[in-house]
Design a protein around this motif. Structure first.
Motif, PDB file in Angstrom:
ATOM      1  N   GLU A   3     -78.499  38.020  43.517  1.00 35.24           N
ATOM      2  CA  GLU A   3     -79.109  36.941  44.292  1.00 35.24           C
ATOM      3  C   GLU A   3     -78.577  36.881  45.715  1.00 35.24           C
ATOM      4  O   GLU A   3     -79.229  36.346  46.599  1.00 35.24           O
ATOM      5  CB  GLU A   3     -78.962  35.594  43.598  1.00 35.24           C
ATOM      6  CG  GLU A   3     -77.586  35.013  43.625  1.00 35.24           C
ATOM      7  CD  GLU A   3     -77.538  33.605  43.061  1.00 35.24           C
ATOM      8  OE1 GLU A   3     -76.521  32.947  43.259  1.00 35.24           O
ATOM      9  OE2 GLU A   3     -78.511  33.160  42.436  1.00 35.24           O
ATOM     10  N   ASP A   4     -77.411  37.459  45.971  1.00 32.69           N
ATOM     11  CA  ASP A   4     -76.865  37.451  47.325  1.00 32.69           C
ATOM     12  C   ASP A   4     -77.780  38.158  48.315  1.00 32.69           C
ATOM     13  O   ASP A   4     -77.733  37.870  49.509  1.00 32.69           O
ATOM     14  CB  ASP A   4     -75.489  38.110  47.357  1.00 32.69           C
ATOM     15  CG  ASP A   4     -74.414  37.247  46.721  1.00 32.69           C
ATOM     16  OD1 ASP A   4     -74.704  36.121  46.282  1.00 32.69           O
ATOM     17  OD2 ASP A   4     -73.259  37.716  46.662  1.00 32.69           O
ATOM     18  N   THR A   5     -78.601  39.076  47.849  1.00 26.43           N
ATOM     19  CA  THR A   5     -79.472  39.817  48.763  1.00 26.43           C
ATOM     20  C   THR A   5     -80.487  38.906  49.443  1.00 26.43           C
ATOM     21  O   THR A   5     -81.047  39.280  50.469  1.00 26.43           O
ATOM     22  CB  THR A   5     -80.209  40.956  48.027  1.00 26.43           C
ATOM     23  OG1 THR A   5     -81.031  40.392  47.004  1.00 26.43           O
ATOM     24  CG2 THR A   5     -79.233  41.943  47.421  1.00 26.43           C
ATOM     25  N   PHE A   6     -80.733  37.727  48.906  1.00 31.00           N
ATOM     26  CA  PHE A   6     -81.670  36.790  49.521  1.00 31.00           C
ATOM     27  C   PHE A   6     -81.037  36.015  50.669  1.00 31.00           C
ATOM     28  O   PHE A   6     -81.747  35.415  51.468  1.00 31.00           O
ATOM     29  CB  PHE A   6     -82.179  35.779  48.487  1.00 31.00           C
ATOM     30  CG  PHE A   6     -82.978  36.406  47.388  1.00 31.00           C
ATOM     31  CD1 PHE A   6     -84.244  36.919  47.623  1.00 31.00           C
ATOM     32  CD2 PHE A   6     -82.462  36.493  46.114  1.00 31.00           C
ATOM     33  CE1 PHE A   6     -84.978  37.504  46.616  1.00 31.00           C
ATOM     34  CE2 PHE A   6     -83.187  37.068  45.085  1.00 31.00           C
ATOM     35  CZ  PHE A   6     -84.456  37.582  45.336  1.00 31.00           C
ATOM     36  N   TYR A   7     -79.718  35.983  50.728  1.00 34.30           N
ATOM     37  CA  TYR A   7     -79.018  35.132  51.693  1.00 34.30           C
ATOM     38  C   TYR A   7     -78.410  35.993  52.787  1.00 34.30           C
ATOM     39  O   TYR A   7     -77.312  36.514  52.649  1.00 34.30           O
ATOM     40  CB  TYR A   7     -77.965  34.280  50.983  1.00 34.30           C
ATOM     41  CG  TYR A   7     -78.588  33.478  49.868  1.00 34.30           C
ATOM     42  CD1 TYR A   7     -79.368  32.366  50.145  1.00 34.30           C
ATOM     43  CD2 TYR A   7     -78.465  33.874  48.544  1.00 34.30           C
ATOM     44  CE1 TYR A   7     -79.991  31.659  49.130  1.00 34.30           C
ATOM     45  CE2 TYR A   7     -79.075  33.167  47.522  1.00 34.30           C
ATOM     46  CZ  TYR A   7     -79.843  32.070  47.829  1.00 34.30           C
ATOM     47  OH  TYR A   7     -80.459  31.381  46.824  1.00 34.30           O
ATOM     48  N   VAL A   8     -79.165  36.138  53.872  1.00 32.27           N
ATOM     49  CA  VAL A   8     -78.738  36.976  54.978  1.00 32.27           C
ATOM     50  C   VAL A   8     -78.896  36.207  56.281  1.00 32.27           C
ATOM     51  O   VAL A   8     -79.591  35.199  56.337  1.00 32.27           O
ATOM     52  CB  VAL A   8     -79.562  38.283  55.049  1.00 32.27           C
ATOM     53  CG1 VAL A   8     -79.319  39.136  53.818  1.00 32.27           C
ATOM     54  CG2 VAL A   8     -81.042  37.988  55.202  1.00 32.27           C
ATOM     55  N   GLY A   9     -78.240  36.696  57.312  1.00 35.03           N
ATOM     56  CA  GLY A   9     -78.395  36.110  58.633  1.00 35.03           C
ATOM     57  C   GLY A   9     -77.174  35.359  59.086  1.00 35.03           C
ATOM     58  O   GLY A   9     -76.104  35.422  58.486  1.00 35.03           O
ATOM     59  N   SER A  10     -77.366  34.600  60.154  1.00 36.75           N
ATOM     60  CA  SER A  10     -76.235  33.958  60.819  1.00 36.75           C
ATOM     61  C   SER A  10     -75.882  32.576  60.275  1.00 36.75           C
ATOM     62  O   SER A  10     -74.785  32.083  60.518  1.00 36.75           O
ATOM     63  CB  SER A  10     -76.516  33.847  62.316  1.00 36.75           C
ATOM     64  OG  SER A  10     -77.695  33.081  62.526  1.00 36.75           O
ATOM     65  N   LYS A  11     -76.808  31.937  59.538  1.00 37.41           N
ATOM     66  CA  LYS A  11     -76.485  30.619  58.970  1.00 37.41           C
ATOM     67  C   LYS A  11     -77.134  30.480  57.601  1.00 37.41           C
ATOM     68  O   LYS A  11     -78.350  30.593  57.465  1.00 37.41           O
ATOM     69  CB  LYS A  11     -76.961  29.484  59.866  1.00 37.41           C
ATOM     70  CG  LYS A  11     -76.525  28.094  59.340  1.00 37.41           C
ATOM     71  CD  LYS A  11     -77.067  26.956  60.176  1.00 37.41           C
ATOM     72  CE  LYS A  11     -76.168  26.703  61.356  1.00 37.41           C
ATOM     73  NZ  LYS A  11     -76.593  25.492  62.109  1.00 37.41           N
ATOM     74  N   ILE A  12     -76.300  30.222  56.608  1.00 37.93           N
ATOM     75  CA  ILE A  12     -76.771  30.064  55.237  1.00 37.93           C
ATOM     76  C   ILE A  12     -76.524  28.623  54.809  1.00 37.93           C
ATOM     77  O   ILE A  12     -75.409  28.114  54.928  1.00 37.93           O
ATOM     78  CB  ILE A  12     -76.059  31.064  54.304  1.00 37.93           C
ATOM     79  CG1 ILE A  12     -76.381  32.495  54.775  1.00 37.93           C
ATOM     80  CG2 ILE A  12     -76.475  30.843  52.855  1.00 37.93           C
ATOM     81  CD1 ILE A  12     -75.557  33.554  54.134  1.00 37.93           C
TER      82      ILE A  12
END
Length: 138
Positions: A3-12
């Motif tokens: 599931e971590d693959t869905f959470y990308v970028g500069s702000k989670i």
């Protein structure tokens, strides 16, 4: 974790973060990822962790300006929406629907362009919240 693959970028953002277990685990699994981790919840469960910024919500409304309008690259909403409309005894009421729509608009307002949201929600089919109209096919 997958599931971590869905959470990308500069702000989670984790809405309904509770004790921030997801964000802390995410930070443990990805120590080199340079992302701002933000958790919100209506109950102040906060346990200090310098890797996570916790924002205590006072209502079902997201604190859009405090989170940052248009800044969230990935958001997680886990088992939150069914708490927004406690009118579950009458989920078809205009007030219940408006609360959920307002929450979703707030969520949209914090998303960056091309930001994404993952929603996990409990299912209560006995409440008949979103009834399907049955049609007969001749």
């Amino acid at each position: 974790a997958y599931e971590d693959t869905f959470y990308v970028g500069s702000k989670i953002l984790d809405v309904g973060a509770g004790y921030n277990r997801f964000l802390k685990g995410f930070a443990d699994r990805h120590p080199d990822q340079d992302a701002e981790l933000v958790g919100t919840d209506v109950i102040d469960y906060q346990e200090e962790d310098p890797r996570v910024r916790f924002i205590h919500q006072t209502t079902h409304r997201l604190p859009v300006d405090e989170i940052g309008r248009g800044t969230v690259t990935a958001a997680r909403v886990s088992s939150v929406i069914h708490h927004i409309h406690p009118e579950a005894q009458d989920p078809h009421s205009p007030e219940a629907r408006e609360k959920v729509l307002t929450f979703l608009r707030d969520l949209y307002d914090v998303l960056a362009p091309a930001g994404q949201v993952v929603i996990y929600e409990d299912s209560y089919p006995e409440l008949d919240i979103f009834p399907l109209k049955q049609q007969r096919v001749a």
